[in-house]
Design a protein around this motif. Structure first.
Motif, PDB file in Angstrom:
ATOM      1  N   VAL A   1       1.383   0.900   8.557  1.00 23.02           N
ATOM      2  CA  VAL A   1       2.483   1.612   7.896  1.00 23.02           C
ATOM      3  C   VAL A   1       3.774   0.869   8.209  1.00 23.02           C
ATOM      4  N   ASP A   2       4.519   0.494   7.170  1.00 27.51           N
ATOM      5  CA  ASP A   2       5.785  -0.213   7.374  1.00 27.51           C
ATOM      6  C   ASP A   2       6.967   0.741   7.446  1.00 27.51           C
ATOM      7  N   ILE A   3       6.955   1.769   6.590  1.00 30.45           N
ATOM      8  CA  ILE A   3       8.075   2.708   6.531  1.00 30.45           C
ATOM      9  C   ILE A   3       7.565   4.058   6.048  1.00 30.45           C
TER      10      ILE A   3
ATOM     11  N   LEU B   1      -2.059  10.457   8.003  1.00 31.33           N
ATOM     12  CA  LEU B   1      -1.118   9.769   7.119  1.00 31.33           C
ATOM     13  C   LEU B   1      -0.576   8.490   7.747  1.00 31.33           C
ATOM     14  N   LEU B   2      -0.319   8.528   9.041  1.00 29.15           N
ATOM     15  CA  LEU B   2       0.368   7.431   9.712  1.00 29.15           C
ATOM     16  C   LEU B   2      -0.553   6.422  10.391  1.00 29.15           C
ATOM     17  N   GLU B   3      -1.870   6.661  10.335  1.00 32.48           N
ATOM     18  CA  GLU B   3      -2.776   5.735  11.013  1.00 32.48           C
ATOM     19  C   GLU B   3      -2.885   4.423  10.240  1.00 32.48           C
TER      20      GLU B   3
ATOM     21  N   ARG C   1       0.836  -1.189   0.000  1.00 29.04           N
ATOM     22  CA  ARG C   1       0.000   0.000   0.000  1.00 29.04           C
ATOM     23  C   ARG C   1       0.873   1.242   0.000  1.00 29.04           C
ATOM     24  N   VAL C   2       0.432   2.257  -0.732  1.00 27.72           N
ATOM     25  CA  VAL C   2       1.159   3.521  -0.790  1.00 27.72           C
ATOM     26  C   VAL C   2       0.195   4.649  -0.422  1.00 27.72           C
ATOM     27  N   ARG C   3       0.619   5.436   0.549  1.00 29.44           N
ATOM     28  CA  ARG C   3      -0.156   6.572   1.026  1.00 29.44           C
ATOM     29  C   ARG C   3       0.752   7.791   0.937  1.00 29.44           C
ATOM     30  N   ALA C   4       0.230   8.928   0.499  1.00 30.29           N
ATOM     31  CA  ALA C   4       1.073  10.124   0.318  1.00 30.29           C
ATOM     32  C   ALA C   4       0.449  11.344   0.968  1.00 30.29           C
TER      33      ALA C   4
ATOM     34  N   ASP D   1      -2.912   4.325  -2.874  1.00 28.89           N
ATOM     35  CA  ASP D   1      -4.010   3.783  -2.088  1.00 28.89           C
ATOM     36  C   ASP D   1      -4.751   4.892  -1.364  1.00 28.89           C
ATOM     37  N   GLU D   2      -4.000   5.941  -0.989  1.00 30.66           N
ATOM     38  CA  GLU D   2      -4.630   7.069  -0.305  1.00 30.66           C
ATOM     39  C   GLU D   2      -3.770   8.317  -0.476  1.00 30.66           C
TER      40      GLU D   2
END
Length: 111
Positions: free
Chosen positions: A44-46, A39-41, A1-4, A23-24
């Motif tokens: 999150v791996d990194i 963002l961090l909820e 998953r990728v979140r920005a 993804d978000e």
């Protein structure tokens, strides 16, 4: 998953194209603790930080990185990587001053 996270959805789309690949997308900035928390909820791996200071703007990398790390601690996250363009273009003098070994020895090997 990728979140920005970025300040402007519109400007980000103009720069990188289709945000549907993410993804978000969280519109906000590192000065807003609520943006960072969103963002961090969850899972999150990194965290990958690409903070930079636009030409003519007040420097934001040091304080922004500190705020990201604080939010990561609050979320129980430990892994972070950073991408920097220091030493490229107008920031060459800053790069030479901040990282002389990298700028004079490592960079010429690859660029």
């Amino acid at each position: 998953r990728v979140r920005a996270l970025a300040r402007s959805r519109t400007r980000t789309q103009e720069t990188v194209g289709d945000l549907e690949k993410l993804d978000e997308f969280v519109e906000g900035n590192v000065d807003d603790p609520e943006s960072l928390a969103r963002l961090l909820e969850g899972s999150v791996d990194i965290v990958l930080s690409c903070l930079g200071t636009p030409k003519g703007a007040a420097p934001c990398v040091e304080n922004g990185t500190r705020k990201i790390i604080d939010a990561m601690r609050a979320a129980g996250l430990q892994k972070m990587a950073m991408i920097s363009s220091i030493g490229v273009g107008d920031s060459l003098p800053q790069g030479l001053a901040m990282a002389p070994f990298f700028a004079r020895c490592i960079k010429p090997l690859f660029l």
